[in-house]
Design a protein around this motif. Structure first.
Motif, PDB file in Angstrom:
ATOM      1  N   GLN A   1       1.362  -1.002   0.388  1.00 19.54           N
ATOM      2  CA  GLN A   1       0.618  -0.364  -0.223  1.00 19.54           C
ATOM      3  C   GLN A   1       0.926   1.136  -0.488  1.00 19.54           C
ATOM      4  O   GLN A   1       1.589   1.546   1.488  1.00 19.54           O
ATOM      5  CB  GLN A   1      -1.340   0.038   1.597  1.00 19.54           C
ATOM      6  CG  GLN A   1      -1.640  -1.364   0.914  1.00 19.54           C
ATOM      7  CD  GLN A   1      -2.259  -1.335   3.038  1.00 19.54           C
ATOM      8  OE1 GLN A   1      -2.572  -0.472   4.131  1.00 19.54           O
ATOM      9  NE2 GLN A   1      -3.184  -2.792   2.186  1.00 19.54           N
TER      10      GLN A   1
ATOM     11  N   ARG B   1       2.275  -4.001   4.009  1.00 19.45           N
ATOM     12  CA  ARG B   1       2.048  -4.964   3.242  1.00 19.45           C
ATOM     13  C   ARG B   1       1.061  -6.365   3.946  1.00 19.45           C
ATOM     14  O   ARG B   1       1.008  -6.570   5.252  1.00 19.45           O
ATOM     15  CB  ARG B   1       3.445  -5.827   3.161  1.00 19.45           C
ATOM     16  CG  ARG B   1       4.612  -5.797   1.947  1.00 19.45           C
ATOM     17  CD  ARG B   1       5.583  -6.569   2.268  1.00 19.45           C
ATOM     18  NE  ARG B   1       6.371  -5.788   1.624  1.00 19.45           N
ATOM     19  CZ  ARG B   1       8.629  -6.015   1.223  1.00 19.45           C
ATOM     20  NH1 ARG B   1       8.570  -7.102   2.282  1.00 19.45           N
ATOM     21  NH2 ARG B   1       9.025  -5.636   0.692  1.00 19.45           N
ATOM     22  N   PRO B   2      -0.149  -6.269   3.010  1.00 19.45           N
ATOM     23  CA  PRO B   2      -0.967  -6.869   4.233  1.00 19.45           C
ATOM     24  C   PRO B   2      -1.043  -8.421   3.961  1.00 19.45           C
ATOM     25  O   PRO B   2      -1.628  -8.823   4.583  1.00 19.45           O
ATOM     26  CB  PRO B   2      -1.976  -6.254   3.076  1.00 19.45           C
ATOM     27  CG  PRO B   2      -1.560  -6.393   1.863  1.00 19.45           C
ATOM     28  CD  PRO B   2      -0.411  -5.410   2.203  1.00 19.45           C
TER      29      PRO B   2
ATOM     30  N   ALA C   1      -2.794 -14.209   4.129  1.00 22.94           N
ATOM     31  CA  ALA C   1      -3.814 -12.422   3.657  1.00 22.94           C
ATOM     32  C   ALA C   1      -5.183 -12.276   3.637  1.00 22.94           C
ATOM     33  O   ALA C   1      -6.358 -13.593   4.107  1.00 22.94           O
ATOM     34  CB  ALA C   1      -3.273 -12.279   1.848  1.00 22.94           C
TER      35      ALA C   1
ATOM     36  N   THR D   1      -6.304  -3.639   7.640  1.00 21.12           N
ATOM     37  CA  THR D   1      -5.031  -4.580   8.103  1.00 21.12           C
ATOM     38  C   THR D   1      -4.522  -5.958   8.746  1.00 21.12           C
ATOM     39  O   THR D   1      -5.359  -6.531   9.436  1.00 21.12           O
ATOM     40  CB  THR D   1      -4.485  -3.838   8.292  1.00 21.12           C
ATOM     41  OG1 THR D   1      -2.430  -3.852   8.638  1.00 21.12           O
ATOM     42  CG2 THR D   1      -4.348  -3.652   9.992  1.00 21.12           C
TER      43      THR D   1
ATOM     44  N   ASP E   1      -1.935   0.874   9.932  1.00 20.48           N
ATOM     45  CA  ASP E   1      -0.817   0.903  10.226  1.00 20.48           C
ATOM     46  C   ASP E   1      -1.680  -0.336  11.512  1.00 20.48           C
ATOM     47  O   ASP E   1      -1.604   0.706  12.845  1.00 20.48           O
ATOM     48  CB  ASP E   1       0.786   0.981  10.633  1.00 20.48           C
ATOM     49  CG  ASP E   1       1.621  -0.779  10.230  1.00 20.48           C
ATOM     50  OD1 ASP E   1       1.176  -2.028  10.569  1.00 20.48           O
ATOM     51  OD2 ASP E   1       3.072  -0.795  10.545  1.00 20.48           O
TER      52      ASP E   1
END
Length: 467
Positions: free
Chosen positions: A344, A353-354, A364, A399, A442
């Motif tokens: 993202q 990063r998801p 994920a 997230t 985050d």
């Protein structure tokens, strides 16, 4: 009890969901439907019972002389229902997290968050112009980026209370590497690296800095360089072949991985021994270069995300064995799921990063085919590529955070769900009290609390501690 449940229930609906919820208004706050149904049930039962007593006394002709006692009994009955009503409300609503502290809004109003770290009970949020360390109760320190330079990249992780950042003037290569002591907010050392001619701009696919095994590792146009994390004494250099360029680095406790792009030989992963800097093995990334964008997600096991361009493209996560053999290819889009993009880009120095790599799994958030809302979390084996488990989440997942105890999933309404990484079982549902609508955040576990870190801290608090 009916009065208590009405007061608490409608107050919660107003404060946590803006006064309405449902199918077209978003999910209702946890347990609130049961609270309001029971509130009406208690209200009707109480009024019916009161009417019955009133009627019985009236028929016996006792109402005039008993009116005072009837009023006393009614008042006592209402007061006696307060405590049970509160207990029933808490039982139906379940466990909640409360906002313990929030940071003041960012100023000036045009700055954005660039990345974040966690070290013990300290949260560090980076902006382009400064780094700010927060404890669970307030601000610990602030470090300004010197002059008119901008923070342009940072390591994904920290080790022994040290993280790496780099800064440069806008439009210049990101060349000044700085080791930050997170306990004090001061720099331990800084050095100049030969940086790529690629100027500071949008987030890159690959990390340029990493920490592992007491090393600071960073890429240069000629290869990889390792220096002591606290002393910055040079340990080793690993050069790439002519015509090749490092495109990213990742590190674990016992392994460093570098992604290398070559003009005539495509893309390779080179795995390095962090103690000696010697190459352990290398493997070709099985994509169609040069029309491919590849991101290095993990160093052990080595995991990359490849996005090809063209009419016959693949968007796939590829894992390698410890011997450099391809183990699994997990497509971003499958028969019954779609994964989000790998990074993202609103976090420019350390993109969020998801996708989580842990315990031999790729974890994920996923959406149903054709849907935008990610209403589930799925885990795929990095050895076979098969889907191991899938857990539905009430809300849109923004997230996923990997913690020591498991996984924490946050939705756009700031409902936190703790999941077991083994089978995806929901071990706790922890909504944050109040009305929330979050994106571009985050999520970090800090001791016994959670830090919700916003990319745009000019309209919402840049850091909110809940617990």
């Amino acid at each position: 009890m009916g009065i208590v449940l009405h007061v608490l229930g409608w107050t919660a609906l107003s404060s946590e969901a803006g006064g309405n919820c449902g199918r077209f208004k978003g999910p209702c706050p946890q347990g609130l439907t049961g609270v309001l149904l029971l509130a009406f049930g208690c209200t009707f039962a109480g009024l019916g019972g009161l009417a019955f007593v009133h009627s019985a006394l009236e028929k016996r002709g006792a109402l005039p002389r008993r009116r005072r006692w009837s009023a006393i009994i009614a008042v006592v009955g209402v007061l006696a229902g307060v405590w049970p009503g509160a207990l029933v409300y808490d039982g139906l609503r379940g466990q909640f997290l409360e906002v313990r502290w929030s940071a003041p809004l960012d100023r000036p109003a045009d700055v954005m968050g660039a990345g974040s770290w966690v070290d013990g009970d300290l949260v560090v949020r980076a902006r382009t112009d400064r780094l700010i360390g927060y404890t669970t109760t307030g601000t610990a320190w602030t470090t300004e980026v010197p002059g008119r330079q901008a923070l342009c990249t940072m390591s994904r992780d920290v080790e022994d209370g040290v993280g790496l950042v780099a800064w440069a003037a806008d439009g210049r290569p990101c060349a000044t590497v700085v080791a930050m002591d997170l306990r004090t907010g001061k720099s331990l050392w800084q050095l100049a690296r030969t940086a790529s001619d690629r100027p500071y701009g949008p987030a890159m696919a690959g990390d340029e800095l990493a920490v592992a095994s007491g090393l600071a590792v960073f890429t240069e146009p000629t290869g990889l360089r390792g220096v002591g994390l606290r002393e910055h004494d040079e340990r080793w250099r690993l050069d790439v072949e002519p015509g090749c360029t490092p495109a990213g680095v990742a590190a674990s406790a016992d392994q460093v991985a570098m992604l290398v792009s070559c003009e005539n030989a495509g893309l390779h992963v080179v795995v390095v021994d962090p103690a000696s800097g010697r190459e352990r093995w290398r493997a070709e990334v099985p994509v169609e270069p040069p029309m491919a964008s590849v991101a290095l997600l993990a160093a052990r096991p080595v995991v990359v995300r490849a996005v090809e361009e063209g009419s016959r493209t693949e968007d796939v996560v590829i894992s390698f064995s410890d011997e450099g053999q391809v183990q699994a290819r997990i497509p971003r889009s499958g028969p019954d799921y779609d994964m989000p993009p790998v990074e993202q880009t609103y976090w420019r120095a350390r993109p969020v990063r998801p996708l989580v790599v842990r315990d031999g799994l790729l974890i994920a958030p996923v959406s149903a085919p054709g849907e935008d809302r990610r209403t589930a979390v799925a885990a795929f084996s990095l050895k076979t590529g098969t889907q191991v488990w899938r857990t539905a989440i009430d809300g849109d997942v923004v997230t996923v955070e990997s913690t020591t105890g498991g996984l924490v999933v946050a939705t756009d309404r700031l409902y936190l769900n703790e999941l077991s990484p083994t089978d995806g079982a929901v071990t706790a549902t922890l909504p944050v009290r109040g009305e929330w609508w979050v994106h571009d955040v985050d999520l970090r576990k800090v001791s016994d609390r959670y830090a919700v870190i916003a990319s745009d801290g000019t309209k919402e608090p840049p850091v909110v501690m809940v617990g």
